[in-house]
Design an enzyme around this catalytic site. Sequence first.
Site, PDB file in Angstrom:
ATOM      1  N   ASP A  24      89.393  75.205  55.091  1.00 34.04           N
ATOM      2  CA  ASP A  24      87.940  75.332  55.240  1.00 34.04           C
ATOM      3  C   ASP A  24      87.458  75.127  56.659  1.00 34.04           C
ATOM      4  O   ASP A  24      86.405  75.637  57.037  1.00 34.04           O
ATOM      5  CB  ASP A  24      87.210  74.407  54.271  1.00 34.04           C
ATOM      6  CG  ASP A  24      87.644  72.950  54.366  1.00 34.04           C
ATOM      7  OD1 ASP A  24      88.513  72.635  55.191  1.00 34.04           O
ATOM      8  OD2 ASP A  24      87.105  72.126  53.599  1.00 34.04           O
ATOM      9  N   ASP A  57      87.838  61.425  56.955  1.00 35.87           N
ATOM     10  CA  ASP A  57      88.289  61.465  55.559  1.00 35.87           C
ATOM     11  C   ASP A  57      89.539  60.652  55.274  1.00 35.87           C
ATOM     12  O   ASP A  57      89.724  60.209  54.141  1.00 35.87           O
ATOM     13  CB  ASP A  57      88.523  62.904  55.081  1.00 35.87           C
ATOM     14  CG  ASP A  57      87.260  63.735  55.082  1.00 35.87           C
ATOM     15  OD1 ASP A  57      86.174  63.153  54.885  1.00 35.87           O
ATOM     16  OD2 ASP A  57      87.344  64.953  55.290  1.00 35.87           O
TER      17      ASP A  57
END
Length: 793
Positions: A67, A504
Amino acid sequence: MRRRTFTASLGAAAVAATAVPGAAAAATSRRCDDAYTWRNAVVNGGGYVPGIVFNETEPDLIYARTDIGGLYRWQEGTQSWLPLLDWIGWDQWGWTGVVSVATDPVETNRVYAAVGTYTNDWDPSPGAVLYSDDKGATWGVAELPFKQGGNMPGRGMGERLAVDPADNANLYLGTPNGNGLWKSADFGRTWAKVESFPNAGNFVQDPGSDYSDDNQGVVWIDFDLAGGRTFVGVADPDDPLYVSSDGGATWQAVPGAAAALGTADGNRTIPKQAAFDHENGHLFIVTGWDPGPYNGAPASGRGGSVQRLTLATGEWTDVTPGHNPIGAIPGFGGLTVDRKRPGTLMAATQNNWWPDEIIYRSTDSGQTWETSWDYVWDANWSWPPARTDRFTMDASGSEWLSFGHTDDGPAYAVKHGWMIDALAIDPHDSDRIMWGTGATIWGTERLTEWDGQGPLVGWDAEAGHQVTLPVEPFTVAVRAEGLEETAVQDIAALGGTLVSAMGDLGGFVQTDLGRAGTQIRRPNWTSGRGVDFAGLHPDVVVGTGDVEGDADGHVGVSTDGGATWLTTARLEGVAGGGNAGSVAVNADGSVVVWSPGNGTTAPVYSTDLGQTWTPVEGLPAGALVRSDRSDPNRLYALASGVFYASVDGGTTFAATPATGLPAEGNVDFRAVPGKRRHLWLTGGKTDGVYGMWRSTDGGRSWRRIRDFEEADAVGFGKGRGRRGYPAIFTSAKAGGKRGIWRSTDEGLSWQRVNDDAHQWAWTGKAISGDPEVYGRVYIATNGRGLVYGDIAE
């Protein structure tokens, strides 16, 4: 006076005028003096892989799209992935978000990628279709008059880009936000809207959001090989499926599609993915109540279905699996069929958060299904329930995939995954499957062993309740080697040890750049934001990150070079989320200064490794803090263009008389190892003050480095010679050319060390040299991991 000079890199190779060079994982960039070899500090994955596409005619030709981190091609010989979009530069950073990939089944050297990261104003560039005639070694670019959303909701649907197998010069592209269906008739070189296509879609997940307010639009294209028809899925619950029998000249809504695809237990749903079983004449479609990849089940229950269209009769059949051990199926992500075994298909839940995702398999065209795992309670409802699995998860080389957790009954630390949109059985080998998650790629070459295992749950007639049945599990293992998708926030090179803060994942401590190393789990950062070390005692390392819950503070401290970590005290009024801010430790490791990122809490300092905090005097909330590498009494800060200094170990700060520094944009500064009061500063905005500055008096005065019209990160490494000034590295723009630049003579001259094949899009967050390896540079990328370069031998 010595003359300032620049040496730009030579191109890696001559290419056609319409092409740009691709990049290899460890390719060498050529310059007039040093050649550099580029690699990744290995993590293996670390981000969302929403699409994996096998070529239908050439074995072992596989592509994985990410992504934000570009496109990869599988290398069968090394069982690893090769990055294909490292040539994308600073200004086109959005092209590293790959919304779809198509591999040509006729001329298999041809591959295409639909790119563009955001459809809102976060990404200033329009989308594009990239085309390659040599499997991604070189690329051409066809820019589009609209944006595409490689990192937007719905990025796991599709594929939105498809090659017509009946005439491979023709390609179709489904687009969001009312732009409709587009077509190329010249191998992706030029594109035009298909004016005859009647429906641009209308499904909007959240109209009030600037991120989830896309009209999802035209979401996939697929081809009925036996019937010569083209099917297109549209995000419109009232009209979700269209077909053309004349090469796209005219289109008709498919009868019954709205009733089959547009509802699930009363929810309005959309057709997320499709797959043809050409032998049996079936089109399978999974639906969802939202585009994904984040949400779980809606409050009303089931969030999606699996539907089967019999092409010969037009009959729709609901073949949704009926069993989920924890209740209603929240919805579906990935869907795949076995080309070698007609009637075999698999689907994945999305998001079955607890205890794990479920992968379903059917060998009878969806009439019956088996689950990848199951569990049952005993007669006394004792904890934990008994779970049994068809396969075991081997995280070797990516042990961090446990995220610091341990098994908790049926909730294993290492899971099947989450956000599973990429699910693909090899069309040439029924035993091979790969699936992408929010963190990695899993795969096995023993898939058909599933079919001989029998059921996972049976009935104990004597006891009068269900029991799990024994199976001989096969192994599923990580298949993400070479694919590096982390967003690196900061770097601390200690000499033999590399500490990084990552979005993350928290962060990593690596003593071997060829292995993922140890994930920083205490404190439990959801995202790491910054790291620092004591210049005179580099075993003392500090970091800051976003945290959840109340157990951990934002700041972590290590006194053994990152081998072990301690959390610190929380501050009242500073919640979790994005409040990490910046942190610095003074040169001898005795004082830690933390500036929270909530914008309202003034910086604090600690003399007991963060167990207690005391407010700093003289600094505004949100100031960026750094430490002198040689003088324990000196620390520095910057806020809104004002530079501050402390001469008492961070207890108090005072503004310096410096002027002319950037007050807006991505601004950073770093202290030079071994050079007391030497500082370098970078950053700013294109419509204001922007560039690089140097101070040799602790920030009281600054000199502009006029060589750079823009500069965004600066760091230091081992100097040339025993007593030389540390090598300086920067991600900057000089003479209109963006690159990674190095100076070995205290900034008198600069040389670009990367080339146009190795640009890694946006590299403005952090950069560092190595204190022990001359020439080595570490580069933080936003989705291509932590790249490092060495002078080639």
